[in-house]
Write an enzyme that holds these catalytic residues in place. Structure first.
Site, PDB file in Angstrom:
ATOM      1  N   LYS A 135       8.269  -0.091   5.454  1.00  0.00           N
ATOM      2  CA  LYS A 135       7.865   1.204   4.915  1.00  0.00           C
ATOM      3  C   LYS A 135       9.105   2.003   4.516  1.00  0.00           C
ATOM      4  CE  LYS A 135       4.611   3.668   6.828  1.00  0.00           C
ATOM      5  NZ  LYS A 135       3.886   4.536   7.795  1.00  0.00           N
ATOM      6  N   SER A 167       3.272   8.966   4.338  1.00  0.00           N
ATOM      7  CA  SER A 167       4.688   9.016   4.701  1.00  0.00           C
ATOM      8  C   SER A 167       5.573   8.143   3.837  1.00  0.00           C
ATOM      9  CB  SER A 167       4.865   8.611   6.167  1.00  0.00           C
ATOM     10  OG  SER A 167       4.261   7.359   6.408  1.00  0.00           O
ATOM     11  N   GLY A 168       4.973   7.271   2.998  1.00  0.00           N
ATOM     12  CA  GLY A 168       5.790   6.435   2.142  1.00  0.00           C
ATOM     13  C   GLY A 168       5.068   5.178   1.692  1.00  0.00           C
ATOM     14  N   ASP A 218      -5.106  10.679  11.240  1.00  0.00           N
ATOM     15  CA  ASP A 218      -5.544  10.102   9.961  1.00  0.00           C
ATOM     16  C   ASP A 218      -6.253   8.771  10.198  1.00  0.00           C
ATOM     17  OD1 ASP A 218      -5.921  10.115   7.269  1.00  0.00           O
ATOM     18  OD2 ASP A 218      -3.952   9.345   6.752  1.00  0.00           O
ATOM     19  N   GLY A 236       0.822  -1.200   0.000  1.00  0.00           N
ATOM     20  CA  GLY A 236       0.000   0.000   0.000  1.00  0.00           C
ATOM     21  C   GLY A 236       0.857   1.251   0.000  1.00  0.00           C
ATOM     22  N   GLY A 253       1.041   5.316   1.646  1.00  0.00           N
ATOM     23  CA  GLY A 253       0.554   6.221   2.676  1.00  0.00           C
ATOM     24  C   GLY A 253       1.171   7.587   2.516  1.00  0.00           C
ATOM     25  N   VAL A 303       4.669   0.940   1.358  1.00  0.00           N
ATOM     26  CA  VAL A 303       4.864  -0.211   2.242  1.00  0.00           C
ATOM     27  C   VAL A 303       4.997  -1.475   1.394  1.00  0.00           C
ATOM     28  CG1 VAL A 303       3.939  -1.517   4.193  1.00  0.00           C
ATOM     29  CG2 VAL A 303       3.489   0.939   4.016  1.00  0.00           C
TER      30      VAL A 303
END
Length: 800
Positions: free
Chosen positions: A545, A528-529, A639, A524, A526, A531
């Protein structure tokens, strides 16, 4: 014949009487010690008082070779965890010592020579017995059962459930691991009626909790309480008259708990695992251990690497190689005889020493601050903060030093110009709890006193012995490896190996690249980065991640690792480790099998039953309550949405992707948060109104999620796609409809609002409660929204 019959009958009666007396004497209650009785240290394994439910044991507890304490401990804990000690500063001898309940009502502990080591103040009272109760309280009672004395009135370092904590009580830490003597940390009601943690050492006394940078009311406490009383209940909730209120992360009945001030100065709530006998931390007062005062001693600096460790600043060295509490000593003499030309200042970024300010000024230039310290003979350093105000603090003493990327300034040490320092300044910390290199340093120092020839011979001797030892260890390991290959690894050994190997640690980029097969399988994306799925060498499946460019900053990354790495809750995805290399920043998490909630709830190919949905609601609430109330007050998820709630093999929820963006952007404008987030449908109104962000933003998001669990559809279809916003009003419609219905006691409306795919197979009571909670959570006025711990309590009350 008749006389013989009488003799026989008399003998029988005598034997029966003796038998009854023996039976009575041998079947004394194990939790009671009668008057005129005693427990002997020589029989410490059998002379015990054990509570009737077997939870607690009282007796002689041995430490070292010949030191014994009269103590109470948890019977079923693996290490016999002590909760109370009568004589912590005066242990008795392993021979001849005993605890006796005397005729005059005194409970007396005597040493081998008959000297009194400890006694109760119950002389000339009607005490008839000592009794250990099921709650761990050792009491002295009279003939009617009235309590005349109790150990609960004299706590040592631990508070047990239902043990009242008052203005006359203190919890005092132990001096160290395996040392029962009183330490330097205290938990007590202060003079202003507020519960505080304080360091009370040989040099200074200093309060460090609650937050010392704000006042009582900003800490959500009150000093307007005359009762000064607190208590921990059976469910894991602590309540105090100063409004200190916290709850165990495993809130509920049936768990043995204790609140202990540990020797490192932190106050922690523990829960006992009955199966393993081990303790789990379910709440702690201080989240960042470098905030604890006194742990590194005078002149010492606490640093995160990422665990808290102690370090000496430039120009200083450890005062005692075996004890960080002694702090650091300077290599040089004081400055009064030196001219300004003979003095220099060494800058250490993001370091401060709390307290002992000899002067303080606003709107001060750096040069004026420096000159103020130069002109003051007693000034040892000055702190200068670039917060828009030019704050200047000159320091007469250096205590409570810490380094934090959050500190907006630097300390400038005042040193003789002859002291050599390197650039940049690097603080190489050593573990303040247990410095593994201390014994080596001590040995080397002692050898240095001998002749050079002797020292060399010792070095050769130890080198030879080390080589032999290494060869032996190699042979042993090889033998075990061959044996285990042949017979297989026993289950217990294998489990132990996995436990050891799975501890939080640092990975190399090569390891993670190999584990993920060059980051082949993406799980996936996100904020922040990205995964990726990976398999470590120990066969653990993990999620790796790769952090984006915005999260590569050194200080931001270490702040994240040092904090999130400590978080451990069954409803939060566990971080196993990290990779920190010049061009690579990665985080390693546990892998969660059943994907995210959105893929299970909104998909046509997957389906969640009602029980799973309720468990997701309850588990998610527990995880957020831990973040808000038990973990780190300033870790706000920001979030919360179905995409960030993962489901394990049993469909239990685990919150993922928490904390990072909030931590890294906590000093930035709120608009930057909006830019980072993609899904606006779960975001509280205060984001758009530019109001301060609190934990209530998570409560709002949780409210949307819990309503979606009931409806089984997206209510929050306000999303950002290809840079354009699309809005639907499903959530608004649903809230308006339900608000009109809710005052009614008729539950018939529930049928039409719950996901039709359930075919009526759900709990009406639970569904109504979830809707009620969701409606409260999405209130525009955040003050009307409940807290996460109150939501957990409400859901637990309707759990089936």
């Amino acid at each position: 014949m008749r006389s013989q019959s009488l003799i026989s009958l008399s003998s029988t009666i005598f034997l029966i009487v003796v038998s009854i007396c023996f039976s009575l004497s041998s079947s004394r209650n194990p939790n009671i010690l009668q008057i005129h009785s005693s427990l002997a240290v020589e029989n410490h394994d059998s002379d015990l008082l054990i509570s009737l439910d077997n939870s607690f044991t009282c007796g002689f507890y041995g430490l070292g070779e010949n030191a014994y304490y009269l103590s109470i401990w948890f019977t079923n804990s693996k290490d016999r965890t002590v909760v109370w000690t009568a004589n912590p500063d005066k242990p008795v001898n392993g021979k001849g010592s005993r605890i006796s309940l005397l005729r005059n009502g005194a409970f007396v502990l005597t040493d081998i020579d008959g000297a009194i080591a400890w006694e109760t103040n119950t002389t000339n009272t009607n005490v008839r017995r000592a009794e250990l109760l099921d709650n761990g309280n050792l009491v002295l009672k009279d003939s009617s059962g009235k309590i005349l004395w109790q150990s609960f009135d004299f706590p040592t370092d631990t508070l047990l459930p239902h043990q009242q904590f008052t203005k006359s009580n203190k919890l005092i830490s132990r001096l160290g691991r395996g040392n029962y003597a009183a330490g330097n940390f205290i938990f007590h009601y202060d003079n202003d009626n507020v519960l505080r943690l304080m360091y009370d050492g040989p040099d200074i006394s200093s309060v460090y909790w609650p937050n010392i940078d704000v006042d009582v009311f900003q800490n959500l406490r009150t000093n307007y309480n005359s009762t000064r009383i607190a208590v921990l209940d059976d469910m894991g909730r602590f309540l105090s008259s100063d409004r200190l209120d916290f709850t165990a992360s495993d809130f509920g009945f049936g768990i043995k708990r204790r609140l202990t001030i540990d020797y490192d100065g932190n106050l922690r709530l523990y829960s006992l695992n009955n199966a393993t006998g081990l303790w789990t931390i379910t709440w702690e007062a201080v989240r960042q251990m470098c905030s604890v005062h006194g742990i590194c001693g005078r002149n010492g600096i606490c640093v995160y690497q990422p665990e808290p460790k102690c370090s000496c600043p430039p120009g200083y060295e450890m005062a005692d190689q075996s004890n960080w509490n002694r702090g650091c000593k300077p290599w040089f003499s004081r400055f009064c005889s030196m001219s300004q030309m003979q003095v220099k200042f060494v800058k250490i970024q993001h370091v401060d020493f709390y307290g002992f300010d000899s002067s303080f000024s606003f709107q001060s230039s750096f040069e004026s601050c420096k000159n103020k310290c130069l002109e003051d003979c007693e000034c040892q350093a000055f702190s200068y903060r670039l917060t828009g105000e030019g704050r200047c603090y000159t320091k007469a003493e250096l205590f409570n030093g810490y380094k934090s990327p959050n500190f907006p300034g630097s300390i400038f040490l005042k040193l003789p110009s002859t002291v050599e320092t390197s650039e940049p300044i690097i603080l190489n910390g050593t573990n303040y709890k247990c410095n593994s290199s201390e014994s080596t340093k001590t040995l080397e120092t002692s050898f240095a006193y001998g002749s050079r020839g002797k020292k060399v011979r010792w070095v050769y001797l130890y080198s030879f012995a080390s080589a032999i030892g290494a060869i032996e260890m190699l042979l042993i390991v090889l033998g075990w490896w061959l044996l285990l290959r042949k017979h297989g690894l026993p289950d217990m050994v294998e489990e132990g190996y996995r436990l050891i190997s799975s501890q939080f640690r640092k990975f190399t980029y090569i390891e993670l690249n190999k584990a993920t097969k060059n980051f082949k399988e993406e799980l996936g994306k996100g904020a922040s980065g990205n995964v990726y799925k990976g398999v470590l060498e120990d066969e653990r499946v993990v999620a790796v991640k790769k952090l984006g460019d915005a999260y590569q900053i050194e200080e931001v990354f270490w702040a994240e690792v040092s904090i999130i790495g400590k978080i451990n809750h069954m409803n939060l995805v566990r971080m196993w480790g990290f990779c920190s290399e010049p061009s690579h920043r990665l985080l390693v998490y546990e892998y969660v099998q059943n994907l995210s909630l959105d893929r299970n709830l909104f998909s046509e190919n997957r389906f969640l039953g009602w029980q799973e949905r309720f468990e997701v609601a309850l588990g998610t609430a527990k995880g957020l309550a831990y973040l808000h109330h038990e973990c780190l007050e300033w870790v706000i998820h920001c979030d919360v949405k179905p995409e960030n709630i993962l489901l394990d093999g049993e469909f239990k929820p685990k919150i993922s992707d928490f904390g990072l963006a909030k931590l890294s952007q906590r000093d930035s404008k709120n608009s930057e948060f909006s830019r980072i987030r993609g899904t606006k449908g779960y975001m509280a109104p205060e984001w758009a109104l530019n109001l301060p962000i609190t934990a209530k933003v998570d409560v709002y998001s949780y409210g949307v999620v819990i309503l979606e669990l009931v409806k089984g559809i997206r209510l929050s279809n306000w999303v950002v796609e290809d840079g354009e916003e699309h809005e639907t009003t499903e959530l608004t419609k649903f809230v308006k409809v339900v608000k009109r219905i809710l005052p009614s006691e008729d539950l018939g409306w529930i049928e039409s609002e719950v996901d039709t795919r359930l075919n009526g197979e759900f709990s009406r009571r639970q569904a109504q409660k979830m809707v009620e909670i969701g409606i409260l959570c999405v209130e525009e006025d955040r003050s009307k929204r409940p807290t996460m711990d109150s939501i957990v309590q409400a859901l637990l009350e309707c759990e089936e």
